[in-house]
Design a protein around this motif. Structure first.
Motif, PDB file in Angstrom:
ATOM      1  N   ARG A   1       0.832  -1.201   0.000  1.00 19.64           N
ATOM      2  CA  ARG A   1       0.000   0.000   0.000  1.00 19.64           C
ATOM      3  C   ARG A   1       0.865   1.249   0.000  1.00 19.64           C
ATOM      4  N   GLY A   2       1.958   1.238   0.789  1.00 19.40           N
ATOM      5  CA  GLY A   2       2.879   2.374   0.813  1.00 19.40           C
ATOM      6  C   GLY A   2       3.543   2.594  -0.535  1.00 19.40           C
ATOM      7  N   ASN A   3       3.905   1.494  -1.197  1.00 16.22           N
ATOM      8  CA  ASN A   3       4.506   1.616  -2.531  1.00 16.22           C
ATOM      9  C   ASN A   3       3.528   2.267  -3.509  1.00 16.22           C
ATOM     10  N   ARG A   4       2.283   1.814  -3.475  1.00 13.07           N
ATOM     11  CA  ARG A   4       1.289   2.374  -4.391  1.00 13.07           C
ATOM     12  C   ARG A   4       1.064   3.859  -4.136  1.00 13.07           C
ATOM     13  N   TRP A   5       0.936   4.235  -2.854  1.00 17.78           N
ATOM     14  CA  TRP A   5       0.727   5.645  -2.528  1.00 17.78           C
ATOM     15  C   TRP A   5       1.937   6.489  -2.916  1.00 17.78           C
ATOM     16  N   GLY A   6       3.141   5.962  -2.635  1.00 21.39           N
ATOM     17  CA  GLY A   6       4.347   6.702  -2.985  1.00 21.39           C
ATOM     18  C   GLY A   6       4.465   6.943  -4.473  1.00 21.39           C
ATOM     19  N   LEU A   7       4.222   5.892  -5.246  1.00 24.84           N
ATOM     20  CA  LEU A   7       4.287   6.043  -6.703  1.00 24.84           C
ATOM     21  C   LEU A   7       3.200   6.979  -7.213  1.00 24.84           C
ATOM     22  N   ALA A   8       2.010   6.906  -6.620  1.00 25.79           N
ATOM     23  CA  ALA A   8       0.920   7.780  -7.049  1.00 25.79           C
ATOM     24  C   ALA A   8       1.251   9.243  -6.765  1.00 25.79           C
ATOM     25  N   VAL A   9       1.823   9.530  -5.579  1.00 31.43           N
ATOM     26  CA  VAL A   9       2.157  10.913  -5.228  1.00 31.43           C
ATOM     27  C   VAL A   9       3.253  11.451  -6.138  1.00 31.43           C
ATOM     28  N   VAL A  10       4.328  10.659  -6.347  1.00 34.94           N
ATOM     29  CA  VAL A  10       5.412  11.104  -7.228  1.00 34.94           C
ATOM     30  C   VAL A  10       4.894  11.327  -8.641  1.00 34.94           C
ATOM     31  N   GLY A  11       4.076  10.395  -9.132  1.00 33.47           N
ATOM     32  CA  GLY A  11       3.511  10.549 -10.470  1.00 33.47           C
ATOM     33  C   GLY A  11       2.633  11.774 -10.586  1.00 33.47           C
ATOM     34  N   ALA A  12       1.813  12.049  -9.556  1.00 35.55           N
ATOM     35  CA  ALA A  12       0.931  13.220  -9.590  1.00 35.55           C
ATOM     36  C   ALA A  12       1.733  14.516  -9.589  1.00 35.55           C
ATOM     37  N   VAL A  13       2.793  14.564  -8.769  1.00 34.31           N
ATOM     38  CA  VAL A  13       3.632  15.771  -8.724  1.00 34.31           C
ATOM     39  C   VAL A  13       4.310  16.006 -10.067  1.00 34.31           C
ATOM     40  N   LEU A  14       4.887  14.958 -10.645  1.00 33.15           N
ATOM     41  CA  LEU A  14       5.560  15.109 -11.942  1.00 33.15           C
ATOM     42  C   LEU A  14       4.567  15.489 -13.041  1.00 33.15           C
ATOM     43  N   LEU A  15       3.387  14.881 -13.004  1.00 33.66           N
ATOM     44  CA  LEU A  15       2.368  15.219 -14.005  1.00 33.66           C
ATOM     45  C   LEU A  15       1.934  16.673 -13.885  1.00 33.66           C
ATOM     46  N   ALA A  16       1.716  17.123 -12.643  1.00 32.82           N
ATOM     47  CA  ALA A  16       1.305  18.516 -12.432  1.00 32.82           C
ATOM     48  C   ALA A  16       2.392  19.480 -12.890  1.00 32.82           C
ATOM     49  N   ALA A  17       3.650  19.180 -12.581  1.00 30.98           N
ATOM     50  CA  ALA A  17       4.747  20.058 -13.000  1.00 30.98           C
ATOM     51  C   ALA A  17       4.853  20.096 -14.523  1.00 30.98           C
ATOM     52  N   GLY A  18       4.724  18.952 -15.159  1.00 32.33           N
ATOM     53  CA  GLY A  18       4.799  18.910 -16.617  1.00 32.33           C
ATOM     54  C   GLY A  18       3.669  19.660 -17.276  1.00 32.33           C
ATOM     55  N   LEU A  19       2.439  19.500 -16.750  1.00 33.51           N
ATOM     56  CA  LEU A  19       1.298  20.221 -17.319  1.00 33.51           C
ATOM     57  C   LEU A  19       1.410  21.726 -17.107  1.00 33.51           C
ATOM     58  N   ALA A  20       1.923  22.113 -15.928  1.00 30.83           N
ATOM     59  CA  ALA A  20       2.093  23.546 -15.672  1.00 30.83           C
ATOM     60  C   ALA A  20       3.130  24.142 -16.616  1.00 30.83           C
ATOM     61  N   ALA A  21       4.255  23.438 -16.819  1.00 31.01           N
ATOM     62  CA  ALA A  21       5.283  23.940 -17.741  1.00 31.01           C
ATOM     63  C   ALA A  21       4.749  24.021 -19.162  1.00 31.01           C
ATOM     64  N   LEU A  22       3.967  23.041 -19.566  1.00 31.90           N
ATOM     65  CA  LEU A  22       3.385  23.059 -20.911  1.00 31.90           C
ATOM     66  C   LEU A  22       2.405  24.222 -21.072  1.00 31.90           C
ATOM     67  N   ALA A  23       1.596  24.453 -20.039  1.00 31.01           N
ATOM     68  CA  ALA A  23       0.633  25.548 -20.103  1.00 31.01           C
ATOM     69  C   ALA A  23       1.333  26.898 -20.193  1.00 31.01           C
ATOM     70  N   VAL A  24       2.397  27.075 -19.392  1.00 28.29           N
ATOM     71  CA  VAL A  24       3.139  28.338 -19.443  1.00 28.29           C
ATOM     72  C   VAL A  24       3.789  28.507 -20.814  1.00 28.29           C
ATOM     73  N   GLY A  25       4.393  27.467 -21.349  1.00 27.19           N
ATOM     74  CA  GLY A  25       5.052  27.540 -22.648  1.00 27.19           C
ATOM     75  C   GLY A  25       4.087  27.824 -23.784  1.00 27.19           C
ATOM     76  N   GLN A  26       2.851  27.353 -23.671  1.00 28.62           N
ATOM     77  CA  GLN A  26       1.858  27.591 -24.718  1.00 28.62           C
ATOM     78  C   GLN A  26       1.161  28.946 -24.569  1.00 28.62           C
ATOM     79  N   GLY A  27       1.520  29.682 -23.527  1.00 31.35           N
ATOM     80  CA  GLY A  27       0.955  31.010 -23.338  1.00 31.35           C
ATOM     81  C   GLY A  27      -0.412  31.023 -22.712  1.00 31.35           C
ATOM     82  N   LEU A  28      -0.822  29.958 -22.023  1.00 28.98           N
ATOM     83  CA  LEU A  28      -2.143  29.925 -21.385  1.00 28.98           C
ATOM     84  C   LEU A  28      -2.233  30.887 -20.212  1.00 28.98           C
ATOM     85  N   PHE A  29      -1.098  31.275 -19.638  1.00 27.17           N
ATOM     86  CA  PHE A  29      -1.084  32.237 -18.537  1.00 27.17           C
ATOM     87  C   PHE A  29      -0.653  33.621 -19.011  1.00 27.17           C
ATOM     88  N   GLY A  30      -0.727  33.829 -20.321  1.00 26.47           N
ATOM     89  CA  GLY A  30      -0.359  35.128 -20.879  1.00 26.47           C
ATOM     90  C   GLY A  30       0.969  35.054 -21.621  1.00 26.47           C
TER      91      GLY A  30
END
Length: 196
Positions: A11-40
């Motif tokens: 259970r700890g492995n699953r939660w750890g992988l889920a948290v790391v994956g969510a953080v990396l996904l959020a960072a990647g989506l935020a960088a993509l949004a900024v690069g595409q000019g969604l925030f101006g």
């Protein structure tokens, strides 16, 4: 109990992988949004790192710290991977020895006896047995490889009526929960051609 420990670890492995994956996904989506000019247009045209960050990265000690952090991360990742391969097979069984204490028996000895008995059954090509969970209340994991023409129902009946009963009797236990996995050997090329 060992089973609970392994469940918590999984259970700890699953939660750890889920948290790391969510953080990396959020960072990647935020960088993509900024690069595409969604925030101006202003954030999209700015350098990724400001002047302060550039100044820190130009320090002489930064590469050494980066290498040290990479080594620590690699060590932790390797340790985690190695822990995934650890089986819950017990090394010794603790049996009642009457009024004079307990008797310890190596798991390998018990597994070998079970494997040798079942391998002699008609249709069984290979048997692998492991005792898991607890030294006082073991569980059996049994993996059988059967010949392609083996009578699966008959093999199962013999395992249940003979091997499991003999195991319980020899260990002096009322029950030994078992998981039995049976697989068939692949047919030979000659058989495949004749069927085609």
């Amino acid at each position: 109990m060992a089973r609970d420990r392994y469940r918590r670890s999984a259970r700890g492995n699953r939660w750890g992988l889920a948290v790391v994956g969510a953080v990396l996904l959020a960072a990647g989506l935020a960088a993509l949004a900024v690069g595409q000019g969604l925030f101006g247009a202003d954030p999209a045209g700015r350098p990724l790192l400001g002047g302060t960050a550039q100044g820190v990265l130009n320090q002489q000690w930064v590469p050494y710290v980066a290498v040290a952090v990479a080594f620590v991360a690699a060590f932790l990742a390797l340790r985690w991977l190695m822990s995934q391969g650890v089986q819950d097979t017990i090394r010794r069984l603790s049996l009642e020895g009457g009024g004079e204490g307990r008797v310890l028996v190596d798991e390998d000895v018990v597994s070998d006896v079970v494997e040798n008995e079942i391998t002699d059954y008609p249709g069984v090509r290979r048997a692998r047995a492991h005792l898991t969970e607890s030294v006082h209340h073991p569980h059996l994991r049994l993996a059988l490889t059967l010949d392609e023409d083996a009578d699966v129902a008959q093999v199962w009946q013999r395992v249940r009526a003979n091997a499991l009963v003999d195991l319980r009797r020899s260990l002096g236990l009322e029950e030994v929960p078992a998981v039995v996995r049976m697989s068939m050997t692949a047919p030979t090329r000659h058989t495949r051609r004749s069927l085609a």
